[in-house]
Scaffold this motif. Sequence first.
Motif, PDB file in Angstrom:
ATOM      1  N   ILE A  29      -4.247  -1.499 -15.058  1.00  0.00           N
ATOM      2  CA  ILE A  29      -3.428  -0.939 -16.116  1.00  0.00           C
ATOM      3  C   ILE A  29      -3.074   0.482 -15.604  1.00  0.00           C
ATOM      4  O   ILE A  29      -1.840   0.994 -15.733  1.00  0.00           O
ATOM      5  N   GLU A  30      -3.949   1.283 -15.036  1.00  0.00           N
ATOM      6  CA  GLU A  30      -3.551   2.584 -14.755  1.00  0.00           C
ATOM      7  C   GLU A  30      -2.546   2.629 -13.495  1.00  0.00           C
ATOM      8  O   GLU A  30      -1.660   3.273 -13.550  1.00  0.00           O
ATOM      9  N   LEU A  31      -2.694   1.550 -12.519  1.00  0.00           N
ATOM     10  CA  LEU A  31      -1.652   1.486 -11.286  1.00  0.00           C
ATOM     11  C   LEU A  31      -0.400   0.873 -11.967  1.00  0.00           C
ATOM     12  O   LEU A  31       0.818   1.478 -11.640  1.00  0.00           O
ATOM     13  N   ASP A  32      -0.266   0.096 -13.072  1.00  0.00           N
ATOM     14  CA  ASP A  32       1.005  -0.250 -13.664  1.00  0.00           C
ATOM     15  C   ASP A  32       1.551   0.924 -14.416  1.00  0.00           C
ATOM     16  O   ASP A  32       2.786   0.986 -14.193  1.00  0.00           O
ATOM     17  N   ALA A  33       0.682   1.854 -14.946  1.00  0.00           N
ATOM     18  CA  ALA A  33       1.557   2.849 -15.745  1.00  0.00           C
ATOM     19  C   ALA A  33       1.983   3.704 -14.823  1.00  0.00           C
ATOM     20  O   ALA A  33       3.058   4.175 -15.012  1.00  0.00           O
ATOM     21  N   ALA A  34       1.437   3.972 -13.865  1.00  0.00           N
ATOM     22  CA  ALA A  34       1.898   4.743 -12.730  1.00  0.00           C
ATOM     23  C   ALA A  34       3.222   4.281 -12.091  1.00  0.00           C
ATOM     24  O   ALA A  34       4.229   5.104 -11.756  1.00  0.00           O
ATOM     25  N   LEU A  73       0.780  -1.109  -0.028  1.00  0.00           N
ATOM     26  CA  LEU A  73       0.024   0.013  -0.078  1.00  0.00           C
ATOM     27  C   LEU A  73       1.025   1.309  -0.173  1.00  0.00           C
ATOM     28  O   LEU A  73       0.649   2.070  -0.787  1.00  0.00           O
ATOM     29  N   ILE A  74       1.710   1.155   1.024  1.00  0.00           N
ATOM     30  CA  ILE A  74       2.692   2.551   1.078  1.00  0.00           C
ATOM     31  C   ILE A  74       3.745   2.478  -0.090  1.00  0.00           C
ATOM     32  O   ILE A  74       3.871   3.832  -0.499  1.00  0.00           O
ATOM     33  N   TYR A  75       4.584   1.619  -0.267  1.00  0.00           N
ATOM     34  CA  TYR A  75       5.593   1.502  -1.234  1.00  0.00           C
ATOM     35  C   TYR A  75       5.376   0.944  -2.664  1.00  0.00           C
ATOM     36  O   TYR A  75       6.108   0.969  -3.566  1.00  0.00           O
ATOM     37  N   GLY A  76       4.212   0.062  -2.713  1.00  0.00           N
ATOM     38  CA  GLY A  76       3.996  -0.581  -3.916  1.00  0.00           C
ATOM     39  C   GLY A  76       4.868  -1.579  -3.900  1.00  0.00           C
ATOM     40  O   GLY A  76       5.306  -2.465  -5.100  1.00  0.00           O
ATOM     41  N   GLU A  77       5.497  -2.181  -3.138  1.00  0.00           N
ATOM     42  CA  GLU A  77       6.273  -3.310  -2.978  1.00  0.00           C
ATOM     43  C   GLU A  77       5.770  -4.584  -2.521  1.00  0.00           C
ATOM     44  O   GLU A  77       4.869  -4.416  -1.663  1.00  0.00           O
ATOM     45  N   GLY A  78       6.143  -5.808  -3.039  1.00  0.00           N
ATOM     46  CA  GLY A  78       5.608  -7.116  -2.636  1.00  0.00           C
ATOM     47  C   GLY A  78       4.062  -7.176  -3.150  1.00  0.00           C
ATOM     48  O   GLY A  78       3.537  -6.681  -4.124  1.00  0.00           O
TER      49      GLY A  78
END
Length: 140
Positions: free
Chosen positions: A107-112, A66-71
Amino acid sequence: MAIDLQQIGKRFRFYTHLNELEMEDLKAMTGSNEETLSNIINGCNIVLDELVAIVKNFPDLNPQWLIYGEGSMFKPKGENGDCHDTPKNCLKKDKAAYLQQMKNMLIELDAAEVAKGHRPDVDALMAKLEEFKAKASEAE
């Protein structure tokens, strides 16, 4: 690593949509007011203490993602003794429209994430979404 409030908002919005949680559901689950929840979902004016208090209400949500986009978006099954099953087996919404909406958000999240120069396990989420889509087609 810098915290990107807009990315937190996008990830939280993705998680809530995946779980078919509306604002009223979020308010009831977290005890937070609509303004606070809207700020988090929109990625603005987030107070870290409020975010932490809200995240505690979602035992399957991985705060690192949630915070870092990791994992992974979800904590491993059994980490808290929980066995989550997401998305819900019985969708409230039209399955095809729901899956398309989730694909568009992914797709939006991936692009960001790509624009940030960092890519989490979006491919795994896309594969899982395709799996749900296939199961929905078989059920019909």
